[in-house]
Design a protein around this motif. Structure first.
Motif, PDB file in Angstrom:
ATOM      1  N   TYR A   1       0.750  -1.097   0.024  1.00  0.00           N
ATOM      2  CA  TYR A   1      -0.013   0.014   0.054  1.00  0.00           C
ATOM      3  C   TYR A   1       0.801   1.345   0.058  1.00  0.00           C
ATOM      4  O   TYR A   1       2.122   1.278   0.890  1.00  0.00           O
ATOM      5  N   LEU A   2       0.684   2.059  -1.141  1.00  0.00           N
ATOM      6  CA  LEU A   2       1.573   3.344  -1.095  1.00  0.00           C
ATOM      7  C   LEU A   2       1.123   4.350   0.038  1.00  0.00           C
ATOM      8  O   LEU A   2      -0.251   4.748   0.218  1.00  0.00           O
ATOM      9  N   GLY A   3       2.101   4.912   0.730  1.00  0.00           N
ATOM     10  CA  GLY A   3       1.654   5.819   1.603  1.00  0.00           C
ATOM     11  C   GLY A   3       2.509   7.325   1.303  1.00  0.00           C
ATOM     12  O   GLY A   3       3.496   7.253   0.581  1.00  0.00           O
ATOM     13  N   ALA A   4       2.046   8.462   1.655  1.00  0.00           N
ATOM     14  CA  ALA A   4       2.449   9.806   1.024  1.00  0.00           C
ATOM     15  C   ALA A   4       3.793   9.830   1.299  1.00  0.00           C
ATOM     16  O   ALA A   4       4.345   9.567   2.562  1.00  0.00           O
ATOM     17  N   ARG A   5       4.497  10.653   0.554  1.00  0.00           N
ATOM     18  CA  ARG A   5       6.095  11.103   0.692  1.00  0.00           C
ATOM     19  C   ARG A   5       5.976  12.310   1.708  1.00  0.00           C
ATOM     20  O   ARG A   5       4.930  12.835   1.888  1.00  0.00           O
ATOM     21  N   GLY A   6       7.270  12.445   2.338  1.00  0.00           N
ATOM     22  CA  GLY A   6       7.198  13.732   3.355  1.00  0.00           C
ATOM     23  C   GLY A   6       7.843  14.585   2.586  1.00  0.00           C
ATOM     24  O   GLY A   6       8.333  14.592   1.357  1.00  0.00           O
ATOM     25  N   VAL A   7       8.347  15.734   3.312  1.00  0.00           N
ATOM     26  CA  VAL A   7       9.053  16.853   2.655  1.00  0.00           C
ATOM     27  C   VAL A   7      10.458  16.359   2.280  1.00  0.00           C
ATOM     28  O   VAL A   7      10.840  16.695   1.355  1.00  0.00           O
ATOM     29  N   PHE A   8      11.060  15.391   3.151  1.00  0.00           N
ATOM     30  CA  PHE A   8      12.235  15.210   2.596  1.00  0.00           C
ATOM     31  C   PHE A   8      12.510  13.538   2.341  1.00  0.00           C
ATOM     32  O   PHE A   8      13.492  13.002   2.214  1.00  0.00           O
ATOM     33  N   SER A   9      11.389  12.834   2.581  1.00  0.00           N
ATOM     34  CA  SER A   9      11.445  11.478   2.556  1.00  0.00           C
ATOM     35  C   SER A   9      10.709  10.901   1.343  1.00  0.00           C
ATOM     36  O   SER A   9       9.724  11.607   0.694  1.00  0.00           O
TER      37      SER A   9
ATOM     38  N   LEU B   1       1.158  19.901 -24.000  1.00  0.00           N
ATOM     39  CA  LEU B   1       0.993  20.690 -23.106  1.00  0.00           C
ATOM     40  C   LEU B   1       1.162  20.493 -21.508  1.00  0.00           C
ATOM     41  O   LEU B   1       1.196  19.355 -21.136  1.00  0.00           O
ATOM     42  N   PRO B   2       1.662  21.364 -20.761  1.00  0.00           N
ATOM     43  CA  PRO B   2       1.939  20.968 -19.261  1.00  0.00           C
ATOM     44  C   PRO B   2       0.735  20.745 -18.518  1.00  0.00           C
ATOM     45  O   PRO B   2      -0.179  21.302 -18.610  1.00  0.00           O
ATOM     46  N   TYR B   3       0.966  19.780 -17.601  1.00  0.00           N
ATOM     47  CA  TYR B   3      -0.355  19.562 -16.787  1.00  0.00           C
ATOM     48  C   TYR B   3       0.623  18.746 -15.329  1.00  0.00           C
ATOM     49  O   TYR B   3       1.775  18.611 -15.237  1.00  0.00           O
ATOM     50  N   ASN B   4      -0.254  18.672 -14.450  1.00  0.00           N
ATOM     51  CA  ASN B   4       0.306  18.111 -13.286  1.00  0.00           C
ATOM     52  C   ASN B   4      -0.579  16.914 -12.870  1.00  0.00           C
ATOM     53  O   ASN B   4      -1.823  16.931 -13.252  1.00  0.00           O
ATOM     54  N   VAL B   5      -0.139  16.087 -11.985  1.00  0.00           N
ATOM     55  CA  VAL B   5      -0.783  15.001 -11.472  1.00  0.00           C
ATOM     56  C   VAL B   5      -0.702  14.841  -9.882  1.00  0.00           C
ATOM     57  O   VAL B   5       0.347  14.852  -9.535  1.00  0.00           O
ATOM     58  N   LYS B   6      -1.992  14.862  -9.335  1.00  0.00           N
ATOM     59  CA  LYS B   6      -1.838  14.897  -7.690  1.00  0.00           C
ATOM     60  C   LYS B   6      -2.060  13.338  -7.562  1.00  0.00           C
ATOM     61  O   LYS B   6      -3.089  12.790  -7.891  1.00  0.00           O
ATOM     62  N   PHE B   7      -1.168  12.883  -6.570  1.00  0.00           N
ATOM     63  CA  PHE B   7      -1.395  11.449  -5.836  1.00  0.00           C
ATOM     64  C   PHE B   7      -2.169  11.571  -4.659  1.00  0.00           C
ATOM     65  O   PHE B   7      -1.789  12.254  -3.783  1.00  0.00           O
ATOM     66  N   LYS B   8      -3.443  11.128  -4.469  1.00  0.00           N
ATOM     67  CA  LYS B   8      -4.101  11.127  -3.304  1.00  0.00           C
ATOM     68  C   LYS B   8      -4.127  10.097  -2.381  1.00  0.00           C
ATOM     69  O   LYS B   8      -4.268   9.152  -2.877  1.00  0.00           O
ATOM     70  N   PHE B   9      -4.227  10.601  -0.945  1.00  0.00           N
ATOM     71  CA  PHE B   9      -4.150   9.615  -0.049  1.00  0.00           C
ATOM     72  C   PHE B   9      -5.156   9.808   1.020  1.00  0.00           C
ATOM     73  O   PHE B   9      -5.277  10.892   1.603  1.00  0.00           O
ATOM     74  N   SER B  10      -6.250   8.867   1.305  1.00  0.00           N
ATOM     75  CA  SER B  10      -6.989   9.159   2.411  1.00  0.00           C
ATOM     76  C   SER B  10      -7.691   7.810   2.960  1.00  0.00           C
ATOM     77  O   SER B  10      -7.189   6.823   2.190  1.00  0.00           O
ATOM     78  N   LYS B  11      -8.518   7.716   3.872  1.00  0.00           N
ATOM     79  CA  LYS B  11      -8.862   6.846   4.431  1.00  0.00           C
ATOM     80  C   LYS B  11      -9.655   5.738   3.533  1.00  0.00           C
ATOM     81  O   LYS B  11      -9.579   4.446   3.498  1.00  0.00           O
ATOM     82  N   GLY B  12     -10.271   6.359   2.721  1.00  0.00           N
ATOM     83  CA  GLY B  12     -11.208   5.638   1.612  1.00  0.00           C
ATOM     84  C   GLY B  12     -10.538   5.263   0.448  1.00  0.00           C
ATOM     85  O   GLY B  12     -11.114   4.782  -0.583  1.00  0.00           O
ATOM     86  N   LEU B  13      -9.193   5.794   0.246  1.00  0.00           N
ATOM     87  CA  LEU B  13      -8.542   5.565  -1.124  1.00  0.00           C
ATOM     88  C   LEU B  13      -7.262   4.599  -0.798  1.00  0.00           C
ATOM     89  O   LEU B  13      -6.311   5.017  -0.262  1.00  0.00           O
ATOM     90  N   ASP B  14      -7.146   3.478  -1.349  1.00  0.00           N
ATOM     91  CA  ASP B  14      -6.045   2.704  -1.405  1.00  0.00           C
ATOM     92  C   ASP B  14      -5.320   2.989  -2.744  1.00  0.00           C
ATOM     93  O   ASP B  14      -5.836   2.266  -3.761  1.00  0.00           O
ATOM     94  N   SER B  15      -3.882   3.346  -2.732  1.00  0.00           N
ATOM     95  CA  SER B  15      -3.115   2.929  -3.965  1.00  0.00           C
ATOM     96  C   SER B  15      -2.323   1.963  -3.665  1.00  0.00           C
ATOM     97  O   SER B  15      -1.603   1.718  -2.448  1.00  0.00           O
TER      98      SER B  15
ATOM     99  N   LYS C   1      -4.129  13.540   2.205  1.00  0.00           N
ATOM    100  CA  LYS C   1      -2.665  13.931   1.920  1.00  0.00           C
ATOM    101  C   LYS C   1      -2.531  13.716   0.447  1.00  0.00           C
ATOM    102  O   LYS C   1      -3.150  13.182  -0.255  1.00  0.00           O
ATOM    103  N   THR C   2      -1.744  14.939  -0.251  1.00  0.00           N
ATOM    104  CA  THR C   2      -1.662  14.961  -1.670  1.00  0.00           C
ATOM    105  C   THR C   2      -0.306  15.145  -1.972  1.00  0.00           C
ATOM    106  O   THR C   2       0.510  15.755  -1.303  1.00  0.00           O
ATOM    107  N   ASN C   3       0.534  14.389  -2.935  1.00  0.00           N
ATOM    108  CA  ASN C   3       1.660  14.646  -3.459  1.00  0.00           C
ATOM    109  C   ASN C   3       1.426  14.986  -4.907  1.00  0.00           C
ATOM    110  O   ASN C   3       0.584  14.221  -5.558  1.00  0.00           O
ATOM    111  N   THR C   4       2.038  15.948  -5.424  1.00  0.00           N
ATOM    112  CA  THR C   4       2.135  16.519  -6.599  1.00  0.00           C
ATOM    113  C   THR C   4       3.446  16.340  -7.558  1.00  0.00           C
ATOM    114  O   THR C   4       4.493  16.702  -7.140  1.00  0.00           O
ATOM    115  N   ILE C   5       3.021  15.704  -8.785  1.00  0.00           N
ATOM    116  CA  ILE C   5       4.222  15.774 -10.060  1.00  0.00           C
ATOM    117  C   ILE C   5       3.902  16.503 -10.965  1.00  0.00           C
ATOM    118  O   ILE C   5       2.653  16.669 -11.461  1.00  0.00           O
ATOM    119  N   TYR C   6       4.894  17.104 -11.843  1.00  0.00           N
ATOM    120  CA  TYR C   6       4.531  17.964 -12.796  1.00  0.00           C
ATOM    121  C   TYR C   6       5.152  17.197 -14.328  1.00  0.00           C
ATOM    122  O   TYR C   6       6.035  16.562 -14.349  1.00  0.00           O
TER     123      TYR C   6
END
Length: 541
Positions: free
Chosen positions: A352-360, A519-533, A375-380
């Protein structure tokens, strides 16, 4: 750079997409190949149903034919090559008492017509070849086999399905679904597609529809018509014709083949109900079999001889007593054998994927990730990262044959354009066998996006060795809304040592694949109690 690449590809397609430029057959004959054990004729011409001439050569044993005639093997050329591709192997078979007939499929070599890509005209040509053998040679009509590498393998499998006089087929570097090979997960294979289209127009008489269909995939137009064309050339849709007569099939492919990736071939193998075998080697497209064409040692060609000797000459070579599924483990001189696929005793280990931290990095966890708040992690998009499949073709060859894999310092993968998730150190070796799968909960900023996943074996020094990868592309996402995206990575056989970590990186670009938009876009990785990646890994003990 991406826009320039797409324009170059389309320019090639449009430039060569006409009959005027397609008349480029490379045609030659070999001098006589002499041996006291066979006669060689390189001037054979077979007339097909539509009066197209098919060029061929024939090895005939000098020994008297058996009472039922000579068993026969038909070889069909690979893309770019012609009827002379198998000359060394054909001579070996002829010395053993086989008639060996090699021909250039229409549009290639000295054959007329346009390249048909395993269509109905190719099947008419194959039937004409069998007719010719029956009319002009002492062939045993009950013992005719067919084989080829790459393009020739596709004709071989489809021929086994549609030409009932073919008893068995050996298909090397082949496909079950041409649709998946060209466009699995809606992702066009830009590198290999460009190579095939460009090389085909230089060396063959190409049907313009080939370039047009490739262009359609790149720019996402006329997709239904294009995929219908590919479905007609996918032997998985005709597997019932093979099964109805219990025809034996031997398949061989390479884990690093990013043209005909092994996933769809494994699924085709599962659907076969008759005698069957599949050997999965390491290497890129055709590299696992190519050495045998020049007389070097080849596991696949050795088995090809044993397969044909068993099925066409009734010699007990032992091949049918061996386990029918084999996988050569990456970076090791070890071949695992199994009785079936899916592999007996195989289990699926879910992380199960867990969100990354500021430095981790993000986590790959044994249990679901349940943050107190979302929680949300974003890549561009826009820039590539150090997560990569490497240099197309070359990297897979170096990995398989020189044991030099693609390596990446995981800490240097861009956190702006990519994201990494990893496990703690493994307490025991993880033996990955099969097709890993990914499910992510994503919120894109644009309706089009591409995500490429890269699976890594991460050493204690932080350097990752690429295990496998896999892309997914969407063209109709709902911008600003979270959606679940699932896809497969390319099948693999790899041992992650104890003390290492398993990791996966994601970004939005790889040289092997066409992109959905500049065209540029971003993708947000979403993490919450109801969402399992999740990342699902097939393992064996």
């Amino acid at each position: 750079m991406r826009e320039i690449f797409i324009k170059l590809v389309l320019t090639w397609s449009l430039l060569f997409g006409s009959t005027h430029y397609a008349l480029a057959n490379i045609c030659f004959e070999l001098p006589s190949v002499s041996s006291p054990k066979f006669e060689f004729d390189d001037s054979i011409t077979v007339t097909s149903l539509d009066n197209v001439s098919i060029a061929a050569n024939l090895f005939t044993p000098t020994s008297p034919p058996p009472s039922d005639g000579y068993p026969a093997i038909i070889f069909v050329n690979s893309w770019v090559l012609d009827e002379h591709e198998y000359i060394l192997q054909a001579a070996q078979f002829a010395k053993k008492g086989y008639l060996v007939f090699s021909y250039s499929a229409r549009g290639w070599g000295c054959s007329g017509g346009q390249v048909n890509v395993v269509g109905d005209k190719d099947m008419q040509d194959l039937s004409a070849v069998v007719d010719w053998l029956q009319a002009n040679t002492a062939v045993d009509s009950n013992n005719i086999g067919i084989s080829g590498i790459s393009y020739g393998s596709g004709i071989s499998l489809m021929g086994l399905a549609k030409e009932p006089r073919i008893k068995t087929a050996v298909a090397m570097s082949t496909w079950g679904s041409l649709t998946d090979s060209l466009y699995q997960h809606q992702t066009p294979r830009s590198f290999w597609g460009f190579f095939l289209v460009a090389s085909g127009f230089v060396t063959a008489n190409m049907d313009p529809i080939i370039a047009q269909n490739y262009q359609n995939l790149l720019i996402n137009q006329n997709i239904t018509e294009t995929l219908n064309w590919a479905e007609e050339r996918s032997v998985v849709n005709f597997v019932d014709l093979i099964n109805e007569r219990n025809a034996p099939v031997y398949l061989a492919n390479n884990f690093g083949d990013n043209l005909f990736q092994p996933n769809n071939l494994l699924k085709f193998y599962q659907q076969l109900t008759g005698p069957k075998r599949i050997d999965l080697n390491q290497g890129t497209h055709a590299s696992g079999e190519g050495f045998g064409l020049v007389g070097l040692e080849s596991y696949t060609w050795d088995n090809t001889h044993r397969w044909f000797d068993y099925w066409l000459k009734n010699i007990d070579t032992g091949i049918m007593q061996q386990q029918p599924v084999t996988m050569l483990v990456d970076l090791k001189n070890k071949r695992d054998e199994y009785s079936d696929y899916p592999l007996p005793g195989q289990s699926n280990e879910t992380f199960y994927l867990g969100a990354r931290g500021v430095f981790s990095n993000g986590d790959l966890r044994d249990s679901p990730y349940r943050p107190w708040w979302g929680k949300t992690n974003t890549i561009y998009s826009g820039l590539d990262t150090l997560a990569t499949t490497g240099i197309p073709v070359l990297s897979a060859i170096l990995d398989a044959h020189i044991k030099t894999p693609v390596k990446t310092p995981m800490g240097l993968i861009s956190r702006t354009n990519g994201i990494v998730f990893d496990t703690p150190k493994l307490s025991q070796t993880m033996k990955i066998r099969g097709i890993p799968k990914v499910k992510l909960n994503l919120r894109p900023s644009f309706s089009k996006m591409q995500i490429v996943g890269y699976l890594y074996d991460i050493a204690p020094n932080g350097v990752g060795t690429l295990i496998t990868h896999g892309p997914v592309t969407t063209y109709n996402a709902n911008p600003g809304k979270t959606q679940s995206i699932e896809w497969e990575l390319v099948a693999t056989a790899y041992d992650v040592p104890a003390g290492h970590k398993l990791g996966i990186a994601f970004d939005t670009f790889d040289l092997l694949y066409g992109i959905p938009t500049i065209l540029p876009y971003n993708v947000k990785f979403k993490f919450s109690k109801g969402l399992d990646s999740t990342l699902t890994i097939p393992t064996v003990d």
